[in-house]
Design a protein around this motif. Structure first.
Motif, mmCIF file in Angstrom:
data_model
loop_
_atom_site.group_PDB
_atom_site.id
_atom_site.type_symbol
_atom_site.label_atom_id
_atom_site.label_comp_id
_atom_site.label_asym_id
_atom_site.label_seq_id
_atom_site.Cartn_x
_atom_site.Cartn_y
_atom_site.Cartn_z
ATOM 1 N N ASP A 1 0.565 -1.098 -0.002
ATOM 2 C CA ASP A 1 0.136 -0.077 -0.035
ATOM 3 C C ASP A 1 0.811 1.299 0.058
ATOM 4 N N ALA A 2 2.057 0.929 0.567
ATOM 5 C CA ALA A 2 2.857 2.452 0.536
ATOM 6 C C ALA A 2 4.280 1.795 0.423
ATOM 7 N N ALA A 3 5.308 2.812 0.335
ATOM 8 C CA ALA A 3 6.548 2.654 0.525
ATOM 9 C C ALA A 3 7.437 3.939 0.757
ATOM 10 N N ILE A 4 8.346 3.659 1.675
ATOM 11 C CA ILE A 4 9.128 4.696 1.999
ATOM 12 C C ILE A 4 10.568 4.595 1.175
ATOM 13 N N LEU A 5 10.683 5.781 0.297
ATOM 14 C CA LEU A 5 11.653 5.739 -0.703
ATOM 15 C C LEU A 5 12.070 7.037 -0.960
ATOM 16 N N ASP A 6 13.215 7.029 -1.980
ATOM 17 C CA ASP A 6 13.760 8.326 -2.476
ATOM 18 C C ASP A 6 13.060 8.739 -3.791
ATOM 19 N N PRO A 7 12.213 9.651 -3.657
ATOM 20 C CA PRO A 7 11.396 9.762 -5.018
ATOM 21 C C PRO A 7 12.210 10.614 -6.088
ATOM 22 N N LEU A 8 13.311 11.085 -5.616
ATOM 23 C CA LEU A 8 14.233 11.819 -6.598
ATOM 24 C C LEU A 8 15.146 10.893 -7.372
ATOM 25 N N ASP A 9 15.173 9.566 -7.099
ATOM 26 C CA ASP A 9 15.967 8.290 -7.568
ATOM 27 C C ASP A 9 15.002 8.159 -8.936
ATOM 28 N N LYS A 10 15.569 8.506 -10.097
ATOM 29 C CA LYS A 10 14.713 8.539 -11.456
ATOM 30 C C LYS A 10 14.356 7.001 -11.759
ATOM 31 N N ASN A 11 15.244 6.245 -11.485
ATOM 32 C CA ASN A 11 14.840 4.575 -11.769
ATOM 33 C C ASN A 11 13.790 4.246 -10.997
ATOM 34 N N ILE A 12 13.833 4.468 -9.596
ATOM 35 C CA ILE A 12 12.523 4.194 -8.799
ATOM 36 C C ILE A 12 11.478 4.960 -9.275
ATOM 37 N N ALA A 13 11.281 6.252 -9.514
ATOM 38 C CA ALA A 13 10.174 7.071 -9.711
ATOM 39 C C ALA A 13 9.690 6.695 -10.713
ATOM 40 N N SER A 14 10.370 6.111 -12.047
ATOM 41 C CA SER A 14 9.793 5.858 -13.303
ATOM 42 C C SER A 14 9.383 4.356 -13.236
ATOM 43 N N THR A 15 9.820 3.494 -12.215
ATOM 44 C CA THR A 15 9.194 2.038 -12.084
ATOM 45 C C THR A 15 8.136 2.324 -11.514
ATOM 46 N N PHE A 16 7.896 2.947 -10.329
ATOM 47 C CA PHE A 16 6.728 3.320 -9.560
ATOM 48 C C PHE A 16 5.441 3.534 -10.605
ATOM 49 N N LEU A 17 6.019 4.624 -11.567
ATOM 50 C CA LEU A 17 4.836 5.077 -12.411
ATOM 51 C C LEU A 17 4.296 3.981 -13.357
ATOM 52 N N THR A 18 5.622 3.386 -13.946
ATOM 53 C CA THR A 18 4.990 2.386 -14.901
ATOM 54 C C THR A 18 4.357 1.261 -14.273
ATOM 55 N N THR A 19 4.548 0.688 -13.143
ATOM 56 C CA THR A 19 3.926 -0.197 -12.575
ATOM 57 C C THR A 19 2.417 0.121 -12.253
ATOM 58 N N GLN A 20 2.275 1.224 -11.860
ATOM 59 C CA GLN A 20 0.802 1.784 -11.507
ATOM 60 C C GLN A 20 0.208 1.570 -12.809
ATOM 61 N N THR A 21 0.829 1.821 -13.876
ATOM 62 C CA THR A 21 0.136 1.769 -15.322
ATOM 63 C C THR A 21 -0.202 0.415 -15.653
ATOM 64 N N ILE A 22 0.872 -0.437 -15.211
ATOM 65 C CA ILE A 22 0.681 -2.023 -15.662
ATOM 66 C C ILE A 22 -0.446 -2.590 -14.671
ATOM 67 N N LEU A 23 -0.504 -2.087 -13.484
ATOM 68 C CA LEU A 23 -1.532 -2.671 -12.745
ATOM 69 C C LEU A 23 -3.071 -2.027 -12.860
ATOM 70 N N GLY A 24 -3.095 -1.131 -14.120
ATOM 71 C CA GLY A 24 -4.538 -0.707 -14.099
ATOM 72 C C GLY A 24 -4.764 0.558 -13.184
ATOM 73 N N ARG A 25 -3.713 1.356 -12.638
ATOM 74 C CA ARG A 25 -4.085 2.500 -11.789
ATOM 75 C C ARG A 25 -3.809 3.716 -12.495
ATOM 76 N N ASP A 26 -3.748 3.954 -13.898
ATOM 77 C CA ASP A 26 -3.450 4.950 -14.597
ATOM 78 C C ASP A 26 -4.279 5.088 -15.977
ATOM 79 N N GLU A 27 -5.408 5.638 -15.559
ATOM 80 C CA GLU A 27 -6.444 5.841 -16.726
ATOM 81 C C GLU A 27 -5.999 6.333 -18.042
ATOM 82 N N HIS A 28 -6.023 5.521 -19.226
ATOM 83 C CA HIS A 28 -5.773 5.830 -20.219
ATOM 84 C C HIS A 28 -4.071 6.357 -20.354
#
Lengths: 265, 265
Positions: free
Chosen positions: B225-252
């Motif tokens: 449900d939540a993660a404590i992490l460094d949001p300025l790490d581009k690798n982590i931030a883009s993985t977070f975003l892409t995973t949300q999209t893959i998991l159907g949590r990013d409309e269109h």
């Protein structure tokens, strides 16, 4: 978990040209680079829509096994004549896959006897004449139907690889979750394996390799047994390796550390 | 799924110096850059081993809410005096988290009343006086024990975030699987949530951000449900975003496409 290299595919202009001009060096290069990158099995697709598919298949397989007898092959064809010619041609020491059957009886009737006769592994797409499944449960139901046919033909379930069919998240965003849930449901059928072609997931999006690699990683964690992908994509290759390490399949992180030292991460 | 930004932590020399010299600009910069990168909640750790933790905490929280009233805070402290002072100090409009309790009764006895009084969310590490759990089942058993205490204090389970405790794969390679399986087991307890500090997973390995981001993605797919992490790490931030999209949590795929256009993928 293992990788099938997808690059020897005649829909790629470079491969099509190599096949047409019988340029063995280009095929050998593609085969070797994929094999060295960890793809022990190489998908071969010669279905350019011309009449010569069976001959082309025979030639490509001859070229590969001549240069790389240890490489397995994955015969990727809609044409059962081409499949049989490929099975006859292959004398290498690797595993052989037929790619693919569906639940459609006509296709099963033609391909399954070949898989039995040549002791090949068989990739089965979980679709039938009704088209693409929507839910995890439809996927499981179709897999069950295929498994029944396969058992009646005395084909070992351990050599059956179900592909739960990845759909693009750009147009069918709910399908990724259904695919991922289907991996477990299908494996519960007992003794069977799962496989997928990866790249469909990112169709229509930018930065496809990012989406492909994250999806691969999640699918691996759900128990995916094999994936058909481009082992030369550094993003995908390093994700594969790292995921194996995270999932406890890399003793003392040896492969991870070696890959790091070789600049492959 | 949401992110708690981990960067305002006094174990980082830069942050320690900013706290000691009451350099508000540096704290505001760290707060704003994390908030803008998608961390709606900011972890605040002032536990430098000096006596002034409670005062430092009060100052840092004052600085953050002054500049960014919408940002939530995650009070990261072993010291219940500092926690209470932080809870009193915070007048912002975001969510408040206390980080953290364990199953140890003394700590629960001190912190739980504060969480009830200030309507804070509570992070509970699934460990007790016996130390770190080894299996998924030990993790679930400790979580159950904590949930019992929490229910008796009339604390809402929906505000309880269990951290199943990530261990480094370099030294405890089997623990990642146990952690991942524990997410589902703990969530089956009903109504509770899960959270984790990410970076432990890659301790001792090179290319830590690669390991962290792939592990995040797998944990998200298991229901984290939540993660404590460094949001300025581009690798982590883009993985977070892409995973949300893959998991159907990013409309269109809207967030994914926006991030691509902004060069954040």
């Amino acid at each position: 978990m293992f990788i099938i290299g997808e690059r020897i595919n005649s829909t790629r202009p470079k491969i099509q040209a190599a096949i047409l001009s019988r340029d063995a060096d280009s095929i050998v290069n593609e085969a070797k680079s994929q094999f060295d990158a960890g793809a022990a099995i190489l998908d071969v697709n010669c279905a350019m829509g011309l009449d010569k598919e069976a001959d082309d298949m025979e030639w490509v397989i001859g070229v590969i096994q001549n240069a790389l007898p240890a490489a397995g092959i994955c015969i990727d064809s809609p044409n059962h004549f081409a499949i049989e010619k490929a099975l006859e041609a292959y004398k290498g020491k690797g595993e052989v896959f037929i790619n693919s059957i569906t639940a459609e009886p006509e296709r099963i009737g033609r391909i399954l006897p070949l898989a039995v006769k040549y002791k090949a592994n068989l990739i089965a797409l979980v679709m039938d004449s009704g088209g693409m499944p929507k839910t995890r449960w439809e996927r499981k139901a179709i897999a069950e139907k295929i498994l029944d046919s396969v058992r009646r033909a005395a084909f070992e379930p351990a050599r059956l690889y179900f592909d739960p069919l990845v759909r693009p998240i750009s147009t069918e965003p709910e399908q990724a979750k259904e695919f991922l849930a289907a991996i477990g449901l299908i494996k519960e059928l007992g003794g069977v394996k799962t496989i997928c072609g990866l790249s469909n997931i990112s169709f229509g999006l930018p930065k496809r390799s990012l989406v492909n690699s994250i999806f691969l990683s999640i699918a691996m964690s759900r128990g995916l047994d094999a994936a058909i992908l481009d082992p030369l994509d550094k993003n995908i290759a390093s994700t594969f390796l790292t995921t194996q390490t995270i999932l406890g399949r890399d003793e003392h992180c040896k492969n991870y550390l070696t890959a790091f030292r070789q600049g492959r991460l």
